[in-house]
Design an enzyme around this catalytic site. Structure first.
Site, PDB file in Angstrom:
ATOM      1  N   ILE A  11       0.708  -1.312   0.022  1.00 17.87           N
ATOM      2  CA  ILE A  11      -0.001  -0.004   0.032  1.00 17.87           C
ATOM      3  C   ILE A  11       0.794   1.302   0.023  1.00 17.87           C
ATOM      4  CG2 ILE A  11      -1.630   1.180   1.192  1.00 17.87           C
ATOM      5  CD1 ILE A  11      -2.937  -1.366   2.248  1.00 17.87           C
ATOM      6  N   SER A 114      -7.294  -1.446  10.545  1.00 20.54           N
ATOM      7  CA  SER A 114      -7.724  -2.668   9.752  1.00 20.54           C
ATOM      8  C   SER A 114      -8.935  -2.935  10.237  1.00 20.54           C
ATOM      9  CB  SER A 114      -6.665  -3.723  10.330  1.00 20.54           C
ATOM     10  OG  SER A 114      -7.180  -5.070   9.608  1.00 20.54           O
ATOM     11  N   TYR A 141      -2.609  -9.424  15.478  1.00 20.42           N
ATOM     12  CA  TYR A 141      -2.674  -8.513  14.562  1.00 20.42           C
ATOM     13  C   TYR A 141      -3.586  -7.596  14.503  1.00 20.42           C
ATOM     14  CZ  TYR A 141      -3.198  -5.804  10.204  1.00 20.42           C
ATOM     15  OH  TYR A 141      -3.604  -4.644   9.400  1.00 20.42           O
ATOM     16  N   LYS A 145      -4.076  -3.553  16.420  1.00 17.72           N
ATOM     17  CA  LYS A 145      -4.736  -2.320  15.602  1.00 17.72           C
ATOM     18  C   LYS A 145      -5.600  -1.942  16.679  1.00 17.72           C
ATOM     19  CE  LYS A 145      -2.472  -1.837  11.765  1.00 17.72           C
ATOM     20  NZ  LYS A 145      -1.561  -0.569  11.410  1.00 17.72           N
ATOM     21  N   VAL A 170      -7.786  -5.536   0.832  1.00 22.23           N
ATOM     22  CA  VAL A 170      -7.318  -4.664  -0.185  1.00 22.23           C
ATOM     23  C   VAL A 170      -6.457  -5.645  -1.222  1.00 22.23           C
ATOM     24  CG1 VAL A 170      -5.595  -2.737  -0.583  1.00 22.23           C
ATOM     25  CG2 VAL A 170      -6.693  -2.996   1.703  1.00 22.23           C
ATOM     26  N   LYS A 178       4.589 -10.420  -1.032  1.00 25.80           N
ATOM     27  CA  LYS A 178       3.481 -10.544   0.259  1.00 25.80           C
ATOM     28  C   LYS A 178       3.422 -12.088   0.551  1.00 25.80           C
ATOM     29  CE  LYS A 178       0.185  -7.985   1.477  1.00 25.80           C
ATOM     30  NZ  LYS A 178       0.712  -7.496   2.837  1.00 25.80           N
TER      31      LYS A 178
END
Length: 321
Positions: A11, A114, A141, A145, A170, A178
Site C-alpha cells: 500500500i 484494519s 495483529y 490495531k 485490499v 507478500k
C-alpha cells in the site's frame, strides 16, 4: 515533504505513486530497507530521501519543520504471527511515538488501522467509535490495531488533523513480495497460471454455500484516492472504514480472475484447515456512510473493474504501479 512509512510495501508504494502523479515529489520513504524482496516496489518513483524505520524518530526530530504530512502505513501485518511482543513494538508503541510527534510538531496524520479489528463482526462493520472498546479481533495483529485505535481515541491531546483508516480486503499491484499474505486474486492468478484451476475453501457454515463466503474487496487505487482526499481535506478527524462498501463472494472474485485471463473458470473446493475454522470470517462489508458524510463522493471500482485492471495491466505483464 510528505512522509510515508511502510513505503516499500504494497500500500505504501502505491500511495507514493499516487502522490507522484499529483506532483508531490518530495517524499520521505520510511521502511526496513533490508527487505530486498520489496525493493522493486519503489523503482521509478520520485523520492527525496529514504530513512530506515529504526532511525525515523531521530530524523523527524531534526527535520520536522519541513514535514507537511505523515502517512503511517507501515505495520507488521502477518495474521499468522502470534508473538504479541512484535506487534506491541511495531504496531502499537511505534505508532504512539509518531502520534506524539505529530502533536508536538503540528503535523497532520493518516494511519492504517484494519478491518481485522471487527473480528467475526458480532457488532457489525460500522465505524462507530463508541463500539471500538467492545470489538473482539481474532488474532494478535487485529488486537494491536484495535489497541492503538482505542489509545488514540482516549488521548486528550491529538494532532490537529488525524484519521485512522480501517482497511478491508485490499488487493492490487505491488504485492508480489507478500507471499502467503497477498490477496486471493494474486494467489488465484498464480494458481490458475500453474495448474489451470483454482482451489477455494469449502463452507463449514450452514448459511453459506461453498465459495459464497463474502468479503469487502477494495482496490488499492481506491484506497490511495481516499488517502489523497484526506490529505487535502484535513478536517473531520476520526476513525473511518475503507472498503468498497459492497461484499462479494470468493466465487465472484475467482471467476473474474479467470475471465481477465481469458479462461473459463475451473474451481475446486477443499476443506478449510481445522486450525482456522473457528476464526474464519464468512462475511465482511464496510459501512462507508461516515466517509461519504465528510464529502468523499468518488466512485469505487467494482470488483469486475478492479480485477480486470489488476490482472491485465499488472499481473500478466508483471508490472508495478
Amino acid at each position: 515533504m510528505i512522509v510515508v512509512t511502510g513505503a516499500a510495501g504494497f500500500i505504501g508504494s502505491c500511495l507514493i505513486s499516487k502522490l507522484n502523479q499529483e506532483g508531490f515529489n518530495f517524499i520521505v520513504a520510511v521502511d526496513d530497507f533490508s527487505k530486498i524482496e520489496k525493493a522493486e516496489n519503489l523503482d521509478g518513483k520520485t523520492i527525496q530521501e529514504r530513512v530506515e524505520r529504526d532511525q525515523f524518530f531521530g530524523w523527524l526530530d531534526q527535520n520536522h519543520e519541513e514535514v507537511e504530512f505523515i502517512f503511517h502505513i507501515g505495520a507488521r501485518t502477518d495474521t499468522t504471527e502470534f508473538d504479541r511482543a512484535i506487534f506491541e513494538e511495531l504496531n502499537v508503541n511505534y505508532s504512539k511515538e509518531i502520534w506524539k510527534r505529530c502533536i508536538s510538531y503540528q503535523i497532520p496524520l493518516v494511519y492504517a488501522s484494519s478491518a481485522a479489528t471487527y473480528g467475526l463482526g458480532e457488532l457489525g462493520y460500522d465505524d462507530n467509535e463508541t463500539i471500538i472498546p467492545q470489538l473482539k479481533p481474532l488474532n494478535p495483529y487485529g488486537d494491536s490495531k484495535n489497541e492503538f485505535d482505542q489509545w488514540a481515541l482516549e488521548q486528550e491531546e491529538k494532532p490537529f488533523f488525524w484519521a485512522g483508516l480501517k482497511f478491508f480486503n485490499v488487493y492490487g499491484p505491488n504485492e508480489f513480495h507478500k507471499a502467503r499474505m497477498a490477496s486471493v486474486i494474486f494467489h488465484a492468478y498464480n494458481q490458475i497460471k500453474a495448474t489451470g484451476k483454482m482451489k477455494l475453501f469449502r463452507s463449514h457454515h450452514s448459511d453459506f454455500r461453498d465459495g459464497e463466503q463474502m468479503r469487502d474487496f477494495v482496490y488499492v487505487k481506491d484506497l490511495v484516492e481516499v488517502c489523497s482526499y484526506l490529505m487535502h481535506h484535513r478536517k473531520n478527524s476520526g476513525i473511518y472504514n475503507l472498503g468498497s462498501g459492497k461484499a462479494r463472494t470468493f466465487l465472484d472474485l475467482v471467476k473474474n480472475t479467470f475471465y481477465a485471463m481469458d479462461l473459463e473458470p475451473a474451481i475446486e473446493f477443499i476443506d478449510t484447515p481445522a486450525d482456522i475454522r473457528d476464526k474464519y470470517q464468512y462475511f465482511t462489508e464496510a459501512n462507508m456512510s461516515k466517509l461519504q458524510s465528510i464529502g468523499y463522493t468518488k466512485a469505487f471500482h467494482t470488483l469486475e473493474e478492479g480485477v480486470e485492471d489488476y490482472v491485465k495491466n499488472y499481473l500478466i505483464p508483471h508490472k508495478y504501479y
